[in-house]
Design an enzyme around this catalytic site. Structure first.
Site, PDB file in Angstrom:
ATOM      1  N   TYR A  35       0.863  -1.159   0.010  1.00 47.61           N
ATOM      2  CA  TYR A  35      -0.105  -0.031   0.014  1.00 47.61           C
ATOM      3  C   TYR A  35       0.914   1.290   0.086  1.00 47.61           C
ATOM      4  O   TYR A  35       2.185   1.237   0.216  1.00 47.61           O
ATOM      5  CB  TYR A  35      -0.927   0.119   1.130  1.00 47.61           C
ATOM      6  CG  TYR A  35      -0.295   0.267   2.730  1.00 47.61           C
ATOM      7  CD1 TYR A  35       0.546  -0.343   3.243  1.00 47.61           C
ATOM      8  CD2 TYR A  35      -0.699   1.627   3.071  1.00 47.61           C
ATOM      9  CE1 TYR A  35       1.137  -0.155   4.372  1.00 47.61           C
ATOM     10  CE2 TYR A  35      -0.020   1.715   4.365  1.00 47.61           C
ATOM     11  CZ  TYR A  35       0.737   0.975   5.098  1.00 47.61           C
ATOM     12  OH  TYR A  35       1.423   1.433   6.128  1.00 47.61           O
ATOM     13  N   LYS A 149       6.236  -1.886   2.238  1.00 46.81           N
ATOM     14  CA  LYS A 149       5.238  -1.207   2.689  1.00 46.81           C
ATOM     15  C   LYS A 149       3.918  -2.178   2.463  1.00 46.81           C
ATOM     16  O   LYS A 149       3.272  -2.048   1.739  1.00 46.81           O
ATOM     17  CB  LYS A 149       4.963   0.133   2.167  1.00 46.81           C
ATOM     18  CG  LYS A 149       4.146   0.909   3.036  1.00 46.81           C
ATOM     19  CD  LYS A 149       4.143   2.289   2.586  1.00 46.81           C
ATOM     20  CE  LYS A 149       3.186   3.366   3.325  1.00 46.81           C
ATOM     21  NZ  LYS A 149       3.430   3.410   4.601  1.00 46.81           N
ATOM     22  N   GLU A 181      12.223   2.346  14.153  1.00 48.83           N
ATOM     23  CA  GLU A 181      11.491   3.468  13.844  1.00 48.83           C
ATOM     24  C   GLU A 181      10.101   3.425  14.851  1.00 48.83           C
ATOM     25  O   GLU A 181      10.286   2.675  15.645  1.00 48.83           O
ATOM     26  CB  GLU A 181      10.946   3.223  12.152  1.00 48.83           C
ATOM     27  CG  GLU A 181      10.282   1.832  12.215  1.00 48.83           C
ATOM     28  CD  GLU A 181      10.080   1.659  10.335  1.00 48.83           C
ATOM     29  OE1 GLU A 181       9.855   2.692   9.906  1.00 48.83           O
ATOM     30  OE2 GLU A 181       9.790   0.620  10.166  1.00 48.83           O
ATOM     31  N   LEU A 205      10.985   0.884   7.238  1.00 49.46           N
ATOM     32  CA  LEU A 205      10.543   1.671   6.025  1.00 49.46           C
ATOM     33  C   LEU A 205      11.178   2.917   5.835  1.00 49.46           C
ATOM     34  O   LEU A 205      11.250   3.843   6.468  1.00 49.46           O
ATOM     35  CB  LEU A 205       8.901   1.903   6.188  1.00 49.46           C
ATOM     36  CG  LEU A 205       8.246   2.374   4.886  1.00 49.46           C
ATOM     37  CD1 LEU A 205       8.237   1.319   3.788  1.00 49.46           C
ATOM     38  CD2 LEU A 205       7.251   3.085   5.185  1.00 49.46           C
TER      39      LEU A 205
HETATM   40  N1  PDD Z   1       2.835   4.994   7.512  1.00 47.57           N
HETATM   41  N2  PDD Z   1       7.406   3.617   9.053  1.00 47.57           N
HETATM   42  C1  PDD Z   1       6.272   3.207   8.902  1.00 47.57           C
HETATM   43  C2  PDD Z   1       6.301   1.696   9.589  1.00 47.57           C
HETATM   44  C3  PDD Z   1       5.188   3.550   8.321  1.00 47.57           C
HETATM   45  O1  PDD Z   1       4.158   2.921   8.546  1.00 47.57           O
HETATM   46  C4  PDD Z   1       5.342   5.074   7.695  1.00 47.57           C
HETATM   47  C5  PDD Z   1       4.158   5.695   7.056  1.00 47.57           C
HETATM   48  C6  PDD Z   1       6.588   5.597   7.665  1.00 47.57           C
HETATM   49  C7  PDD Z   1       6.692   6.854   7.147  1.00 47.57           C
HETATM   50  O2  PDD Z   1       6.398   6.882   5.876  1.00 47.57           O
HETATM   51  P1  PDD Z   1       6.203   8.184   4.850  1.00 47.57           P
HETATM   52  O3  PDD Z   1       7.043   9.385   5.146  1.00 47.57           O
HETATM   53  O4  PDD Z   1       6.239   7.755   3.425  1.00 47.57           O
HETATM   54  O5  PDD Z   1       4.631   8.339   5.421  1.00 47.57           O
HETATM   55  C8  PDD Z   1       7.710   5.044   8.420  1.00 47.57           C
HETATM   56  C9  PDD Z   1       1.628   5.537   6.838  1.00 47.57           C
HETATM   57  C10 PDD Z   1       1.366   7.015   7.077  1.00 47.57           C
HETATM   58  C11 PDD Z   1       0.375   4.683   7.236  1.00 47.57           C
HETATM   59  O6  PDD Z   1       0.657   3.580   7.480  1.00 47.57           O
HETATM   60  O7  PDD Z   1      -0.618   5.288   7.433  1.00 47.57           O
END
Ligand code: PDD
Length: 293
Positions: A35, A149, A181, A205
């Site tokens: 996703y 992801k 993270e 991620l």
């Molecule tokens: N989550 N690490 C994890 C485990 C994440 O799920 C996310 C983002 C990030 C940050 O990635 P980005 O800057 O591309 O949003 C890091 C999204 C927002 C979610 O699952 O809703």
């Protein structure tokens, strides 16, 4: 989620309440899919090129056929945004391996299931920007492909719930004593005026804000160092921050009930937050300029 929300499923737009996926979809049965979540500011998708590139990379890692070319994806995102009245939205896109008889191995000749929706982007509460958020530390109990992801988010779900149960907004996770993270965000450490970032390996991620914060630090003259970060460097940090598509960049001012640094958002956070707001404004201004030409 709102009643009027129009979503996209396998080539068609329809009201959210009418979207149906067969129970044998491998997303439902195995969590076999990927996703994306991309913010939209002033009706303009922010850093969509990077989100799209990550989606394509992740599909490749799972050997799921990319159902559309880049123009197709962009057209889909633009169409979803145009169908809704909100200036600021966030687009959710999910691709699963498709519908097949339950068998762990990849099925042959199956069409991926493509789902996309756009929702109103909740504004970041002013108090989170001014006071910061509370977090707890947790052991990272997820698998070894956190770079994907994946929609299989059980480890992330359990970690977030542990944070919520502790009255915190997010967790800060460690694997073997090294920072990884948050449950749905990247975590940043500030020491002696430098931003420290955990390596972009299989244990985190790589957020789209990872590259963005790196660029903003470069533009602001803030040293940015990518390296393994030990637990005691986090617990004794001057500042901690988190970032995600829906949270932008936020100050972490409490960790396990103790103040981080001075216990208030620090100077590096404030600079990066201001730079982030300028990057958002530049993205919408650039799109308006393109539309006028
Ligand atoms: N989550 N690490 C994890 C485990 C994440 O799920 C996310 C983002 C990030 C940050 O990635 P980005 O800057 O591309 O949003 C890091 C999204 C927002 C979610 O699952 O809703």
């Amino acid at each position: 989620m709102t009643d009027e929300q129009i979503v996209y499923l396998n080539g068609e737009f329809m009201p959210l309440a009418e979207a149906r996926v067969p129970v044998l979809d491998r997303g439902f049965i195995f969590g076999d899919g990927v996703y994306e979540v991309a913010p939209v500011y002033g009706r303009v998708p922010f850093r969509w090129t990077q989100h799209h590139a990550r989606l394509v990379r992740n599909l490749g890692k799972l050997r799921i056929d990319d159902p559309m070319d880049a123009a197709g994806w962009r057209g889909l995102v633009d169409a979803l945004v145009a169908r809704h009245p909100w200036d600021d939205q966030f687009v959710y896109v999910q691709v699963t391996r498709g519908v097949a008889k339950r068998d762990h191995a990849f099925p042959k000749g199956v069409r991926p299931t493509v789902f996309a929706m756009s929702s109103p982007l909740p504004p970041i509460p002013a108090e989170q920007i001014e006071l910061g958020v509370a977090t707890i530390t947790l052991p990272d109990e997820r698998w070894l492909h956190c770079d994907i992801k994946s929609i299989s988010l059980l480890g992330n779900v359990l970690a977030r719930q542990a944070a919520v149960d502790a009255g915190a907004a997010e967790c800060v996770m460690f694997r073997d004593g090294w920072l990884t993270e948050g449950s749905s965000s990247n975590v940043w450490v500030v020491r002696d005026g430098r931003v420290l970032a955990p390596p972009r390996d299989n244990l985190i991620l790589e957020g789209i804000r990872y590259g963005l914060l790196e660029a903003l630090c470069a533009a602001e003259g803030v040293p940015f160092e990518v390296r393994p970060i030990a637990r005691d460097e986090v617990t004794s940090a001057d500042e901690l921050m988190l970032s995600s598509a829906t949270k932008e960049v936020l100050p972490i001012t409490r960790l396990d009930g103790r103040p981080v640094g001075a216990g208030v958002p620090g100077p590096v956070y404030r600079r990066l937050h201001a730079a982030y707001q300028r990057a958002k404004a530049a993205s919408t201004a650039e799109a308006a300029g393109r539309a006028a030409r």
